[in-house]
Design a protein around this motif. Structure first.
Motif, PDB file in Angstrom:
ATOM      1  N   ARG A 225       0.827  -1.204   0.000  1.00  0.00           N
ATOM      2  CA  ARG A 225       0.000   0.000   0.000  1.00  0.00           C
ATOM      3  C   ARG A 225       0.868   1.264   0.000  1.00  0.00           C
ATOM      4  O   ARG A 225       0.566   2.241  -0.680  1.00  0.00           O
ATOM      5  N   LEU A 226       1.957   1.261   0.780  1.00  0.00           N
ATOM      6  CA  LEU A 226       2.870   2.405   0.811  1.00  0.00           C
ATOM      7  C   LEU A 226       3.529   2.631  -0.541  1.00  0.00           C
ATOM      8  O   LEU A 226       3.734   3.774  -0.959  1.00  0.00           O
ATOM      9  N   CYS A 227       3.870   1.549  -1.225  1.00  0.00           N
ATOM     10  CA  CYS A 227       4.514   1.670  -2.536  1.00  0.00           C
ATOM     11  C   CYS A 227       3.539   2.133  -3.609  1.00  0.00           C
ATOM     12  O   CYS A 227       3.915   2.877  -4.519  1.00  0.00           O
ATOM     13  N   LEU A 228       2.299   1.688  -3.519  1.00  0.00           N
ATOM     14  CA  LEU A 228       1.324   2.030  -4.554  1.00  0.00           C
ATOM     15  C   LEU A 228       0.708   3.409  -4.380  1.00  0.00           C
ATOM     16  O   LEU A 228       0.176   3.967  -5.335  1.00  0.00           O
ATOM     17  N   LYS A 229       0.774   3.966  -3.176  1.00  0.00           N
ATOM     18  CA  LYS A 229       0.158   5.265  -2.919  1.00  0.00           C
ATOM     19  C   LYS A 229       0.727   6.372  -3.819  1.00  0.00           C
ATOM     20  O   LYS A 229      -0.034   7.098  -4.459  1.00  0.00           O
ATOM     21  N   PRO A 230       2.063   6.537  -3.916  1.00  0.00           N
ATOM     22  CA  PRO A 230       2.593   7.575  -4.816  1.00  0.00           C
ATOM     23  C   PRO A 230       2.265   7.323  -6.285  1.00  0.00           C
ATOM     24  O   PRO A 230       2.013   8.264  -7.048  1.00  0.00           O
ATOM     25  N   ILE A 231       2.234   6.049  -6.670  1.00  0.00           N
ATOM     26  CA  ILE A 231       1.902   5.720  -8.062  1.00  0.00           C
ATOM     27  C   ILE A 231       0.458   6.099  -8.357  1.00  0.00           C
ATOM     28  O   ILE A 231       0.159   6.666  -9.415  1.00  0.00           O
ATOM     29  N   ASN A 232      -0.448   5.815  -7.429  1.00  0.00           N
ATOM     30  CA  ASN A 232      -1.851   6.185  -7.612  1.00  0.00           C
ATOM     31  C   ASN A 232      -2.025   7.699  -7.690  1.00  0.00           C
ATOM     32  O   ASN A 232      -2.823   8.197  -8.483  1.00  0.00           O
ATOM     33  N   LYS A 233      -1.287   8.448  -6.869  1.00  0.00           N
ATOM     34  CA  LYS A 233      -1.366   9.910  -6.921  1.00  0.00           C
ATOM     35  C   LYS A 233      -0.915  10.431  -8.277  1.00  0.00           C
ATOM     36  O   LYS A 233      -1.546  11.312  -8.850  1.00  0.00           O
ATOM     37  N   LEU A 234       0.176   9.873  -8.778  1.00  0.00           N
ATOM     38  CA  LEU A 234       0.692  10.287 -10.084  1.00  0.00           C
ATOM     39  C   LEU A 234      -0.308   9.977 -11.191  1.00  0.00           C
ATOM     40  O   LEU A 234      -0.564  10.810 -12.067  1.00  0.00           O
ATOM     41  N   ILE A 235      -0.899   8.804 -11.150  1.00  0.00           N
ATOM     42  CA  ILE A 235      -1.900   8.432 -12.155  1.00  0.00           C
ATOM     43  C   ILE A 235      -3.107   9.358 -12.085  1.00  0.00           C
ATOM     44  O   ILE A 235      -3.631   9.792 -13.117  1.00  0.00           O
ATOM     45  N   ASN A 236      -3.562   9.686 -10.879  1.00  0.00           N
ATOM     46  CA  ASN A 236      -4.691  10.606 -10.727  1.00  0.00           C
ATOM     47  C   ASN A 236      -4.380  11.984 -11.278  1.00  0.00           C
ATOM     48  O   ASN A 236      -5.232  12.612 -11.915  1.00  0.00           O
ATOM     49  N   ILE A 237      -3.167  12.470 -11.069  1.00  0.00           N
ATOM     50  CA  ILE A 237      -2.771  13.782 -11.599  1.00  0.00           C
ATOM     51  C   ILE A 237      -2.794  13.756 -13.123  1.00  0.00           C
ATOM     52  O   ILE A 237      -3.313  14.676 -13.768  1.00  0.00           O
ATOM     53  N   VAL A 238      -2.258  12.701 -13.706  1.00  0.00           N
ATOM     54  CA  VAL A 238      -2.229  12.586 -15.174  1.00  0.00           C
ATOM     55  C   VAL A 238      -3.648  12.542 -15.740  1.00  0.00           C
ATOM     56  O   VAL A 238      -3.967  13.226 -16.715  1.00  0.00           O
ATOM     57  N   PHE A 239      -4.533  11.745 -15.105  1.00  0.00           N
ATOM     58  CA  PHE A 239      -5.913  11.653 -15.585  1.00  0.00           C
ATOM     59  C   PHE A 239      -6.666  12.964 -15.415  1.00  0.00           C
ATOM     60  O   PHE A 239      -7.470  13.345 -16.269  1.00  0.00           O
ATOM     61  N   LYS A 240      -6.421  13.687 -14.327  1.00  0.00           N
ATOM     62  CA  LYS A 240      -7.088  14.981 -14.124  1.00  0.00           C
ATOM     63  C   LYS A 240      -6.648  15.981 -15.180  1.00  0.00           C
ATOM     64  O   LYS A 240      -7.461  16.732 -15.722  1.00  0.00           O
ATOM     65  N   LYS A 241      -5.357  16.011 -15.476  1.00  0.00           N
ATOM     66  CA  LYS A 241      -4.861  16.922 -16.521  1.00  0.00           C
ATOM     67  C   LYS A 241      -5.442  16.559 -17.876  1.00  0.00           C
ATOM     68  O   LYS A 241      -5.831  17.438 -18.644  1.00  0.00           O
ATOM     69  N   ALA A 242      -5.539  15.265 -18.162  1.00  0.00           N
ATOM     70  CA  ALA A 242      -6.100  14.827 -19.438  1.00  0.00           C
ATOM     71  C   ALA A 242      -7.591  15.178 -19.524  1.00  0.00           C
ATOM     72  O   ALA A 242      -8.066  15.636 -20.573  1.00  0.00           O
ATOM     73  N   SER A 243      -8.329  15.027 -18.428  1.00  0.00           N
ATOM     74  CA  SER A 243      -9.745  15.341 -18.471  1.00  0.00           C
ATOM     75  C   SER A 243      -9.968  16.859 -18.558  1.00  0.00           C
ATOM     76  O   SER A 243     -10.915  17.294 -19.209  1.00  0.00           O
ATOM     77  N   LEU A 244      -9.092  17.643 -17.942  1.00  0.00           N
ATOM     78  CA  LEU A 244      -9.206  19.103 -18.072  1.00  0.00           C
ATOM     79  C   LEU A 244      -8.930  19.544 -19.506  1.00  0.00           C
ATOM     80  O   LEU A 244      -9.611  20.436 -20.019  1.00  0.00           O
ATOM     81  N   LYS A 245      -7.973  18.911 -20.169  1.00  0.00           N
ATOM     82  CA  LYS A 245      -7.668  19.223 -21.561  1.00  0.00           C
ATOM     83  C   LYS A 245      -8.869  18.911 -22.453  1.00  0.00           C
ATOM     84  O   LYS A 245      -9.209  19.674 -23.341  1.00  0.00           O
ATOM     85  N   ASN A 246      -9.494  17.781 -22.206  1.00  0.00           N
ATOM     86  CA  ASN A 246     -10.638  17.361 -23.018  1.00  0.00           C
ATOM     87  C   ASN A 246     -11.833  18.267 -22.820  1.00  0.00           C
ATOM     88  O   ASN A 246     -12.580  18.526 -23.764  1.00  0.00           O
ATOM     89  N   THR A 247     -12.050  18.748 -21.611  1.00  0.00           N
ATOM     90  CA  THR A 247     -13.201  19.636 -21.361  1.00  0.00           C
ATOM     91  C   THR A 247     -12.969  21.031 -21.908  1.00  0.00           C
ATOM     92  O   THR A 247     -13.919  21.723 -22.260  1.00  0.00           O
ATOM     93  N   GLN A 248     -11.705  21.465 -22.000  1.00  0.00           N
ATOM     94  CA  GLN A 248     -11.415  22.790 -22.539  1.00  0.00           C
ATOM     95  C   GLN A 248     -11.523  22.821 -24.052  1.00  0.00           C
ATOM     96  O   GLN A 248     -11.791  23.862 -24.642  1.00  0.00           O
ATOM     97  N   ASN A 249     -11.298  21.698 -24.697  1.00  0.00           N
ATOM     98  CA  ASN A 249     -11.356  21.653 -26.187  1.00  0.00           C
ATOM     99  C   ASN A 249     -12.726  21.451 -26.683  1.00  0.00           C
ATOM    100  O   ASN A 249     -13.697  21.233 -26.493  1.00  0.00           O
TER     101      ASN A 249
END
Length: 107
Positions: free
Chosen positions: A83-107
């Motif tokens: 769980r400790l190892c996967l927590k930073p990976i999950n945060k990074l994935i969430n940041i990438v998905f949020k940026k991608a969804s913001l890009k899609n909503t702006q276009n």
């Protein structure tokens, strides 16, 4: 007769843990923290306990009465580390998905 992870003892333990976690605010702080960590890692512990159970029964020479405790402890520690190892990976994935969804909503 049920054996392994399907026996009555496992069922009663699961019920006892559920009851203990139901009102966690009334537990003493160290016990509450431990129970909270166990509940967060419960699914991983269940999956890892099968692996540790197989390994300990085949390799270890510890007494049978301590095997259950050893499996639980090893499952908890490995699930907590996982769980400790996967927590930073999950945060990074969430940041990438949020940026991608913001890009899609702006276009």
């Amino acid at each position: 007769m049920m054996v392994g992870f399907q026996n009555v003892c496992v069922c009663l333990t699961a019920i006892a843990v559920f009851i203990a976690l139901y009102d966690i605010e009334k537990c003493p702080a160290p016990i509450g923290l431990l129970l909270k960590q166990i509940s967060l890692c419960a699914f991983e512990m269940y999956l890892l306990s099968f692996i540790w159970d197989s390994f300990i029964y085949k390799v270890s020479s510890i007494p049978r009465s301590l095997m259950t405790l050893a499996v639980f402890a090893l499952s908890f520690v490995s699930a907590f580390v996982l769980r400790l190892c996967l927590k930073p990976i999950n945060k990074l994935i969430n940041i990438v998905f949020k940026k991608a969804s913001l890009k899609n909503t702006q276009n």
